[in-house]
Design an enzyme around this catalytic site. Structure first.
Site, PDB file in Angstrom:
ATOM      1  N   HIS A  52       0.850  -1.188   0.000  1.00 18.17           N
ATOM      2  CA  HIS A  52       0.000   0.000   0.000  1.00 18.17           C
ATOM      3  C   HIS A  52       0.888   1.242   0.000  1.00 18.17           C
ATOM      4  CE1 HIS A  52      -3.871  -1.954   1.794  1.00 18.17           C
ATOM      5  NE2 HIS A  52      -3.319  -2.702   0.859  1.00 18.17           N
ATOM      6  N   GLU A  54       0.934   3.854   1.841  1.00 14.34           N
ATOM      7  CA  GLU A  54       1.405   4.264   3.159  1.00 14.34           C
ATOM      8  C   GLU A  54       2.591   3.423   3.630  1.00 14.34           C
ATOM      9  OE1 GLU A  54      -3.200   4.600   3.407  1.00 14.34           O
ATOM     10  OE2 GLU A  54      -1.719   3.471   2.254  1.00 14.34           O
ATOM     11  N   CYS A  82      -6.155   2.044   5.730  1.00 15.77           N
ATOM     12  CA  CYS A  82      -6.820   0.818   6.170  1.00 15.77           C
ATOM     13  C   CYS A  82      -6.259   0.419   7.534  1.00 15.77           C
ATOM     14  CB  CYS A  82      -6.601  -0.295   5.146  1.00 15.77           C
ATOM     15  SG  CYS A  82      -4.901  -0.919   5.088  1.00 15.77           S
ATOM     16  N   CYS A  85      -2.426  -0.321   7.421  1.00 18.77           N
ATOM     17  CA  CYS A  85      -1.616   0.898   7.313  1.00 18.77           C
ATOM     18  C   CYS A  85      -1.705   1.727   8.590  1.00 18.77           C
ATOM     19  CB  CYS A  85      -2.051   1.711   6.104  1.00 18.77           C
ATOM     20  SG  CYS A  85      -1.675   0.868   4.538  1.00 18.77           S
TER      21      CYS A  85
END
Length: 155
Positions: A52, A54, A82, A85
């Site tokens: 992801h 992040e 999410c 993260c």
């Protein structure tokens, strides 16, 4: 910068999420405002469910500072982090997270879970949501509409 990263993700047929991390304290290893990490989702390209924006930006920022503690930084991300993260953000001790679009299905900051400001955890983040929300949400809507159209066209 985060929106540009999200647009790059969309070009790569990734969920258009972009993230940047800047140094927020001039006394720590880098000048204030210095870009420490910049990434977009790369889950499909890397075949990695943890890729992801992040997570990738946190890895870059930690390498830039030479420390996993990102205490003097600020994260700007186009979509609410999410749960995975958000957990990484807490572990990295990032004090400020600014996001654009809310994720009402998987949000780990305010929508579904409140991981970033959970009193049970050892670190809490200041969270500002809804920044450039329309632009961030539009990228996501366009991406998923195009994906649905491709799926329907393949039937």
């Amino acid at each position: 910068m985060a929106l540009r990263q999200a647009a790059a993700a969309m070009q790569d047929d990734e969920v258009p999420t972009g993230c940047v991390i800047i140094n927020a304290d001039p006394g720590r290893n880098a000048a204030a405002g210095l870009l420490l990490g910049s990434a977009h989702n790369q889950v499909e390209g890397l075949k990695d469910p943890t890729a992801h924006a992040e997570i990738l930006a946190i890895t870059q920022a930690a390498a830039a500072l030479g420390d996993w503690r990102l205490q003097d930084t600020a994260m700007y991300v186009t979509k609410e982090p999410c749960a995975m993260c958000a957990g990484a953000i807490v572990l990295a001790r990032i004090p400020l997270v600014v996001f654009g679009a809310t994720d009402r299905r998987r949000g780990g900051a305010v929508s579904v879970f409140n991981i970033l400001d959970n009193e049970s955890l050892n670190h809490r983040c200041r969270v500002i949501g809804g920044v450039l929300e329309e632009e961030c949400a539009a990228l996501l809507k366009d991406f998923f509409a195009a994906r649905r159209n491709r799926t329907r066209g393949a039937e």
